[in-house]
Design a protein around this motif. Structure first.
Motif, PDB file in Angstrom:
ATOM      1  N   ASP A   1     -15.018  -4.499   4.680  1.00 27.28           N
ATOM      2  CA  ASP A   1     -13.697  -4.972   4.257  1.00 27.28           C
ATOM      3  C   ASP A   1     -12.682  -3.849   4.294  1.00 27.28           C
ATOM      4  OD1 ASP A   1     -13.919  -7.580   3.841  1.00 27.28           O
ATOM      5  OD2 ASP A   1     -14.032  -7.515   1.647  1.00 27.28           O
TER       6      ASP A   1
ATOM      7  N   ALA B   1       1.157  -4.152   5.785  1.00 25.18           N
ATOM      8  CA  ALA B   1       0.558  -4.066   7.114  1.00 25.18           C
ATOM      9  C   ALA B   1      -0.854  -4.628   7.107  1.00 25.18           C
ATOM     10  CB  ALA B   1       0.542  -2.615   7.589  1.00 25.18           C
ATOM     11  N   TYR B   2      -1.304  -5.105   5.932  1.00 26.87           N
ATOM     12  CA  TYR B   2      -2.602  -5.777   5.909  1.00 26.87           C
ATOM     13  C   TYR B   2      -2.456  -7.172   5.316  1.00 26.87           C
ATOM     14  CZ  TYR B   2      -7.472  -6.884   5.386  1.00 26.87           C
ATOM     15  OH  TYR B   2      -8.681  -7.519   5.474  1.00 26.87           O
TER      16      TYR B   2
ATOM     17  N   ARG C   1       0.836  -1.204   0.000  1.00 26.36           N
ATOM     18  CA  ARG C   1       0.000   0.000   0.000  1.00 26.36           C
ATOM     19  C   ARG C   1       0.868   1.251   0.000  1.00 26.36           C
ATOM     20  NH1 ARG C   1      -5.126   1.222   3.894  1.00 26.36           N
ATOM     21  NH2 ARG C   1      -5.594  -0.922   3.366  1.00 26.36           N
TER      22      ARG C   1
ATOM     23  N   ILE D   1     -11.866  -2.784   7.913  1.00 27.56           N
ATOM     24  CA  ILE D   1     -10.970  -3.719   8.588  1.00 27.56           C
ATOM     25  C   ILE D   1      -9.553  -3.575   8.036  1.00 27.56           C
ATOM     26  CG2 ILE D   1     -10.439  -6.184   8.902  1.00 27.56           C
ATOM     27  CD1 ILE D   1     -13.462  -6.666   9.081  1.00 27.56           C
ATOM     28  N   SER D   2      -9.452  -3.439   6.712  1.00 29.46           N
ATOM     29  CA  SER D   2      -8.146  -3.296   6.092  1.00 29.46           C
ATOM     30  C   SER D   2      -7.454  -2.007   6.530  1.00 29.46           C
ATOM     31  CB  SER D   2      -8.322  -3.363   4.576  1.00 29.46           C
ATOM     32  OG  SER D   2      -7.460  -2.500   3.926  1.00 29.46           O
ATOM     33  N   ASN D   3      -8.236  -0.919   6.601  1.00 32.15           N
ATOM     34  CA  ASN D   3      -7.650   0.359   7.023  1.00 32.15           C
ATOM     35  C   ASN D   3      -7.182   0.329   8.467  1.00 32.15           C
ATOM     36  OD1 ASN D   3      -7.790   1.866   4.698  1.00 32.15           O
ATOM     37  ND2 ASN D   3      -9.936   2.377   5.021  1.00 32.15           N
TER      38      ASN D   3
ATOM     39  N   LEU E   1       3.197   0.200  14.889  1.00 31.41           N
ATOM     40  CA  LEU E   1       3.743  -0.909  15.688  1.00 31.41           C
ATOM     41  C   LEU E   1       5.045  -1.425  15.083  1.00 31.41           C
ATOM     42  CD1 LEU E   1       0.836  -3.297  16.736  1.00 31.41           C
ATOM     43  CD2 LEU E   1       2.556  -2.260  18.200  1.00 31.41           C
TER      44      LEU E   1
ATOM     45  N   SER F   1      -6.409  -2.220  10.230  1.00 32.62           N
ATOM     46  CA  SER F   1      -5.243  -3.093  10.323  1.00 32.62           C
ATOM     47  C   SER F   1      -3.994  -2.342   9.909  1.00 32.62           C
ATOM     48  CB  SER F   1      -5.457  -4.302   9.409  1.00 32.62           C
ATOM     49  OG  SER F   1      -4.272  -5.020   9.285  1.00 32.62           O
ATOM     50  N   HIS F   2      -4.073  -1.663   8.793  1.00 31.28           N
ATOM     51  CA  HIS F   2      -2.921  -0.949   8.256  1.00 31.28           C
ATOM     52  C   HIS F   2      -2.471   0.156   9.213  1.00 31.28           C
ATOM     53  CE1 HIS F   2      -0.621   1.574   5.418  1.00 31.28           C
ATOM     54  NE2 HIS F   2      -0.317   0.406   4.897  1.00 31.28           N
TER      55      HIS F   2
ATOM     56  N   LYS G   1     -13.588  -9.705  12.017  1.00 30.57           N
ATOM     57  CA  LYS G   1     -13.910 -10.459  10.798  1.00 30.57           C
ATOM     58  C   LYS G   1     -14.968 -11.513  11.084  1.00 30.57           C
ATOM     59  CE  LYS G   1      -9.388 -10.588   9.148  1.00 30.57           C
ATOM     60  NZ  LYS G   1      -8.338 -11.420   8.586  1.00 30.57           N
TER      61      LYS G   1
ATOM     62  N   ARG H   1      -0.933  -1.406  12.489  1.00 33.51           N
ATOM     63  CA  ARG H   1       0.294  -2.184  12.338  1.00 33.51           C
ATOM     64  C   ARG H   1       1.494  -1.335  11.931  1.00 33.51           C
ATOM     65  NH1 ARG H   1      -0.948  -7.996  11.662  1.00 33.51           N
ATOM     66  NH2 ARG H   1      -3.185  -8.015  11.419  1.00 33.51           N
ATOM     67  N   THR H   2       1.233  -0.280  11.157  1.00 33.46           N
ATOM     68  CA  THR H   2       2.354   0.506  10.658  1.00 33.46           C
ATOM     69  C   THR H   2       3.163   1.131  11.804  1.00 33.46           C
ATOM     70  OG1 THR H   2       1.198   0.816   8.593  1.00 33.46           O
ATOM     71  CG2 THR H   2       2.998   2.329   9.036  1.00 33.46           C
TER      72      THR H   2
ATOM     73  N   LYS I   1     -10.334 -21.842   5.327  1.00 32.90           N
ATOM     74  CA  LYS I   1      -9.716 -22.579   4.209  1.00 32.90           C
ATOM     75  C   LYS I   1      -9.982 -24.049   4.464  1.00 32.90           C
ATOM     76  CE  LYS I   1      -5.664 -20.541   4.776  1.00 32.90           C
ATOM     77  NZ  LYS I   1      -5.851 -19.314   5.542  1.00 32.90           N
TER      78      LYS I   1
ATOM     79  N   GLU J   1     -12.624 -16.008   6.674  1.00 32.32           N
ATOM     80  CA  GLU J   1     -12.671 -17.058   5.662  1.00 32.32           C
ATOM     81  C   GLU J   1     -12.012 -18.329   6.165  1.00 32.32           C
ATOM     82  OE1 GLU J   1     -11.290 -15.989   1.758  1.00 32.32           O
ATOM     83  OE2 GLU J   1     -12.459 -14.136   1.864  1.00 32.32           O
TER      84      GLU J   1
ATOM     85  N   LYS K   1       0.538  -6.304  19.349  1.00 31.11           N
ATOM     86  CA  LYS K   1       0.377  -6.917  18.016  1.00 31.11           C
ATOM     87  C   LYS K   1      -0.627  -8.072  18.092  1.00 31.11           C
ATOM     88  CE  LYS K   1       2.691  -9.771  14.595  1.00 31.11           C
ATOM     89  NZ  LYS K   1       1.869 -10.961  14.794  1.00 31.11           N
TER      90      LYS K   1
END
Lengths: 124, 467
Positions: free
Chosen positions: B240, A83-84, A54, B243-245, B254, B247-248, B302, B251-252, B311, B309, B291
């Motif tokens: 979606d 990061a995702y 990203r 959650i993705s935002n 961190l 997370s990003h 989720k 984590r960044t 598997k 999801e 983390k």
């Protein structure tokens, strides 16, 4: 000395990755946006690119596809970093043929072996 | 028929015949109340005011004759069964009246207690059936015609036999343009899938098609429903992205914190003292905890958003349990605990996400280790007909009875002990429950203070179906 190109839009991450890789004996070049990544890869001809997924303006995935279009850059291995780390993205980059995938936050124990493996520095 | 009296209205201008009707009815065992009117007008007025079960109607009245009289009655829409009383010479008119909706007719000359009472009872019964049928038809009509879902019946060749307004709108073709037309794509292999449809304001949307077998006019056919899921799809996309935002964005920073501290700790930036090392280790340990919390929060988000999801593939539960035991054996030895498994000595095939079920064991055993100081931790697998039942039991301090119902809630931590090892996030058990339920299993817990705790979950055996 092997040369690694780091492409990430976060200057902190660039500094930290560069520091870590320098400390382990790699030469590091960096770029913080997509458009210069391809240019830098073309000029510097690195042995490995660590590519953030990203980034502003376009995605690392697009950059990867562009890299594969030029003779000079198509054979440079790429490790994606994101990061995702969703299953979806993991699957997508594996199917594209990326060499490896690192999730942020990463641990040194995880990063260095992956780099070494892609650079053929440790037997698989 | 029930014992409450049957309320009868007789509309008859001839007093002799009216008396005859009364006499005939009185001879029967029927309990009734008879009201007599000698004009159509007064009769109708009475019907509007008084609850009445049945009307006996003479066809030749001074204020309305023959069929006209009957038609007038019909216009009143009184929904009361009517028996026509007619003379021998009027039988033709009576049959016409029946075609127009009267229940029956009785020829006055042949009138007996038997045939009149039978006609009354049948007429009431028939009217009830007619009303029930009409109600059912009207309900069916309004359910199907007003349904927001598109409904089609297609035969086995894909030819449209029936279509409701919603289906016609979604497919942007009018009814005439759909009936008897072939829509082959509705016969595609996958009975549940998505197609492009028209939605409000002529915009494009997404429809979910579901097809089931049915009978239509005695022929094997398919019932196809089309549901507008455009809004749901948009919401899923937003979820979606959210959650993705998140997370990003979590984590960044961190990553930067962890890597900075880690490099100082590793001595890359120069020597550090033992005390500095100790403090930085605290920082690193807590970064890792953060983390884990982010990872767990995203898992829960989720699961709750239905975005988790699985598997799914086929694997052997006995082999998985062996793996779990080996990965926890060093920890057991360290703590002086016994760890063992009780598993049937053959392969137990499971359809599911092996990594996630491993995670379930990991979380459950992690808890057991945290709260057990002496004794035993045991995994048991029991094979049932369609299910397998797994349990993780320990001889730990147990959970108080009043806290048991809360163990699967988020951020509920009981008897927290600060000590070595990873600190919990309060999300381990909710995630376990989420994963088990995604596999269509169930989980329960039993516990006794100072005796131990046992978590038991069920999973469907192979091909048990996953969501």
């Amino acid at each position: 000395m092997k040369k690694i190109l780091i492409a990430d839009d976060d200057p902190d991450i660039i500094m930290l990755l560069a520091s870590r890789l320098n400390a382990n004996g790699y030469q590091v070049v960096t770029t913080s946006d997509c458009s210069t990544t391809i240019k830098k890869a073309y000029i510097e001809k690195p042995d490995l690119i660590i590519l953030d997924i990203r980034m502003p303006s376009t995605s690392g995935i697009n950059v990867y596809e562009s890299l594969k279009m030029f003779n000079t850059t198509e054979n440079i291995p790429v490790i994606f970093i994101t990061a995702y780390p969703s299953d979806h993205i993991r699957k997508q980059v594996t199917e594209m043929g990326a060499d490896d995938f690192i999730a942020k936050p990463f641990k040194t124990e995880e990063l260095l072996p992956k780099v070494k493996k892609v650079l053929n520095e440790i037997p698989v | 028929m029930n014992s409450s009296p049957i309320k009868i209205l007789l509309i008859e201008d001839n007093p002799q015949e009216a008396r005859l009707v009364h006499e005939i009815l009185s001879e029967s065992d029927m309990i009734f109340e008879l009201e007599h009117k000698n004009r159509l007008k007064t009769g109708i007025k009475y019907l509007q005011e008084v609850d009445t079960h049945i009307v006996l109607l003479d066809l030749t009245l001074p204020d309305g004759n023959g069929l006209d009289a009957f038609v007038k009655m019909q216009f009143q829409k009184l929904a009361i069964p009517i028996i026509i009383l007619t003379g021998l010479d009027d039988v033709n008119v009576a049959t016409t009246a029946i075609r127009a909706g009267a229940q029956d007719y009785v020829v006055k000359e042949n009138m007996s207690s038997d045939n009149l009472v039978r006609a009354i009872r049948y007429a009431i019964e028939r009217k009830n059936v007619e009303c029930a049928l009409e109600n059912s038809r009207a309900s069916f009509h309004s359910i199907v015609e007003k349904n927001a879902d598109g409904i089609l019946i297609i035969d086995q060749e894909g030819i449209v036999q029936f279509v409701n307004p919603a289906a016609s709108f979604f497919l942007s073709r009018d009814k005439a343009n759909l009936l008897n037309q072939k829509l082959e794509y509705l016969l595609d292999d996958d009975p549940l899938r998505e197609i492009n449809i028209q939605i409000k304001n002529g915009k494009g949307g997404i429809g979910e098609i579901q097809r089931v077998q049915t009978d239509w006019k005695g022929e094997k056919s398919y019932l196809v429903t089309i549901r507008d899921i455009t809004a749901r799809k948009e919401l899923d996309k937003l979820k979606d992205e959210f959650i993705s935002n998140v997370s990003h964005e979590l984590r960044t920073p961190l990553t930067s914190i962890r890597e900075s501290v880690s490099q100082v700790l590793d001595g890359i930036l120069g020597k550090i003292t033992e005390k500095q090392k100790k403090f930085l280790s605290v920082c690193l340990k807590n970064t890792d905890r953060l983390k884990r919390l982010v990872d767990n929060l995203l898992d829960i988000a989720k699961i709750e958003a239905g975005e988790f999801e699985l598997k799914s593939n086929r694997w052997d539960m006995a082999e998985l349990v062996d793996n779990v035991i080996s990965s926890f054996t060093p920890m057991a030895q360290n703590k002086g605990l016994e760890i063992r498994s009780l598993v049937p000595n053959h392969a137990i095939n499971i359809s599911g996400d092996r990594d996630q079920i491993f995670q379930v064991f990991n979380n459950l055993l992690g808890n057991s280790f945290k709260f057990t100081e002496t004794g035993l931790i045991e995994i048991t697998v029991v094979e049932k007909k369609k299910w397998i039942e797994c349990s993780v039991a320990d001889t730990g301090k147990g959970i108080a009875q009043d806290e048991l119902p809360k163990v699967f809630n988020k951020f509920q931590q009981f008897g927290r002990i600060d000590g070595p090892g990873e600190r919990g996030t309060g999300l381990g058990l909710p995630i376990v429950k989420g994963i088990i339920e995604l596999h269509r299993g169930k989980i329960r817990v039993e516990s006794k203070a100072n005796i131990g705790t046992k978590f038991t979950f069920t999973l469907p055996k192979h091909n048990g179906g996953l969501s």
